[in-house]
Motif scaffolding. Structure first.
Motif, PDB file in Angstrom:
ATOM      1  N   THR A  14      -2.457  -1.218   7.222  1.00 46.65           N
ATOM      2  CA  THR A  14      -1.038  -1.286   6.911  1.00 46.65           C
ATOM      3  C   THR A  14      -0.841  -0.957   5.432  1.00 46.65           C
ATOM      4  OG1 THR A  14      -0.766  -3.063   8.539  1.00 46.65           O
ATOM      5  CG2 THR A  14       1.012  -2.764   6.939  1.00 46.65           C
ATOM      6  N   LYS A  15       0.001   0.036   5.162  1.00 42.78           N
ATOM      7  CA  LYS A  15       0.332   0.365   3.770  1.00 42.78           C
ATOM      8  C   LYS A  15       1.325  -0.672   3.264  1.00 42.78           C
ATOM      9  CE  LYS A  15      -0.168   5.331   4.409  1.00 42.78           C
ATOM     10  NZ  LYS A  15       0.529   6.626   4.408  1.00 42.78           N
ATOM     11  N   MET A  16       1.011  -1.252   2.108  1.00 39.22           N
ATOM     12  CA  MET A  16       1.856  -2.336   1.602  1.00 39.22           C
ATOM     13  C   MET A  16       2.058  -2.238   0.100  1.00 39.22           C
ATOM     14  SD  MET A  16       0.518  -5.686   3.654  1.00 39.22           S
ATOM     15  CE  MET A  16       2.089  -6.544   3.693  1.00 39.22           C
ATOM     16  N   LEU A  17       3.154  -2.819  -0.337  1.00 38.30           N
ATOM     17  CA  LEU A  17       3.366  -3.097  -1.751  1.00 38.30           C
ATOM     18  C   LEU A  17       2.808  -4.497  -2.025  1.00 38.30           C
ATOM     19  CD1 LEU A  17       7.045  -1.839  -2.209  1.00 38.30           C
ATOM     20  CD2 LEU A  17       4.939  -0.663  -2.887  1.00 38.30           C
ATOM     21  N   THR A  18       2.395  -4.737  -3.250  1.00 35.92           N
ATOM     22  CA  THR A  18       1.775  -6.025  -3.554  1.00 35.92           C
ATOM     23  C   THR A  18       2.737  -7.204  -3.402  1.00 35.92           C
ATOM     24  OG1 THR A  18       2.176  -5.795  -5.916  1.00 35.92           O
ATOM     25  CG2 THR A  18       0.050  -5.018  -5.089  1.00 35.92           C
ATOM     26  N   ALA A  19       4.034  -7.000  -3.593  1.00 35.60           N
ATOM     27  CA  ALA A  19       4.992  -8.103  -3.456  1.00 35.60           C
ATOM     28  C   ALA A  19       4.949  -8.700  -2.055  1.00 35.60           C
ATOM     29  CB  ALA A  19       6.408  -7.637  -3.788  1.00 35.60           C
ATOM     30  N   GLU A  20       4.913  -7.862  -1.043  1.00 35.74           N
ATOM     31  CA  GLU A  20       4.849  -8.360   0.331  1.00 35.74           C
ATOM     32  C   GLU A  20       3.466  -8.948   0.614  1.00 35.74           C
ATOM     33  OE1 GLU A  20       5.431  -6.914   4.977  1.00 35.74           O
ATOM     34  OE2 GLU A  20       5.411  -5.404   3.387  1.00 35.74           O
ATOM     35  N   LEU A  21       2.423  -8.261   0.163  1.00 35.63           N
ATOM     36  CA  LEU A  21       1.063  -8.724   0.421  1.00 35.63           C
ATOM     37  C   LEU A  21       0.814 -10.100  -0.180  1.00 35.63           C
ATOM     38  CD1 LEU A  21      -1.863  -8.370   1.373  1.00 35.63           C
ATOM     39  CD2 LEU A  21      -2.292  -7.102  -0.736  1.00 35.63           C
ATOM     40  N   THR A  22       1.169 -10.288  -1.424  1.00 33.63           N
ATOM     41  CA  THR A  22       0.853 -11.564  -2.088  1.00 33.63           C
ATOM     42  C   THR A  22       1.721 -12.721  -1.609  1.00 33.63           C
ATOM     43  OG1 THR A  22       2.268 -11.010  -3.973  1.00 33.63           O
ATOM     44  CG2 THR A  22      -0.094 -10.466  -4.154  1.00 33.63           C
TER      45      THR A  22
END
Length: 190
Positions: A14-22
């Motif tokens: 899944t391609k993600m931005l760090t804001a969603e991941l963290t």
């Protein structure tokens, strides 16, 4: 293949931005498959196990005591995330060790969540690969990951978002991630 067994299936990335991941902290129940990766429910309603992020490696450090364990901090327009690679990720550890900080990197790996006794959550990535990339590739990825997040938010049903809100609280609603994605897109525009 023996009867009654299922073929091994790799987790999709899944391609993600760090804001969603963290902000992803909710582990989903494990299946009975022995080698299946732990999956998590993200605040946008996505089920994730393996992720891809692209950003700027802004720090690296050998934090191992008895053997090498490399930590890198990766930043994108939405935040930062830690990446840890050691003896079980030798190729990724070797790349991190050789990074000339700062530089642009792409990281693919499994999500790892550590829960200290204080009840907080520390989200990191155990990388399968770390690749040095150029700025244009990073910018294109940020746009792609932002659009992926916007699509996910749009496609997630109200019923699913109620489930997500019951887990993460009202602070992580659809508007939060629409704003994060639009800010990330805006940061890449000339």
């Amino acid at each position: 293949m023996p009867q009654g067994t299922t073929p091994f299936k790799r987790a999709s990335v899944t391609k993600m931005l760090t804001a969603e991941l963290t902000r992803t902290t909710h582990a989903l129940p494990r299946s009975e498959e022995q080698y299946e990766a732990q999956t998590y429910l993200s605040p946008t309603g996505r089920t994730i196990a393996k992720v891809m992020i692209c950003g700027t490696a802004i720090e690296k450090e050998d934090v191992g005591k008895d053997s090498s364990m490399w930590r890198a901090r990766i930043s994108d327009p939405s935040g930062t995330v830690q990446v840890y690679a050691g003896m079980y990720q030798p190729e990724a550890a070797a790349v991190i060790a050789q990074l000339d900080i700062p530089c642009f990197v792409a990281v693919v790996g499994k999500v790892h969540i550590y829960e200290p006794e204080d009840g907080s959550h520390i989200v990191s990535i155990r990388p399968d690969s770390v690749t040095i990339i150029d700025g244009k590739t990073r910018d294109n990825f940020i746009l792609d990951a932002s659009l992926s997040m916007l699509r996910s938010v749009r496609k997630t049903s109200d019923e699913k978002m109620k489930e997500v809100a019951s887990i993460y609280g009202e602070k992580d609603d659809k508007d939060t991630y629409i704003f994060v994605a639009l800010q990330a897109i805006e940061s890449r525009l000339p």
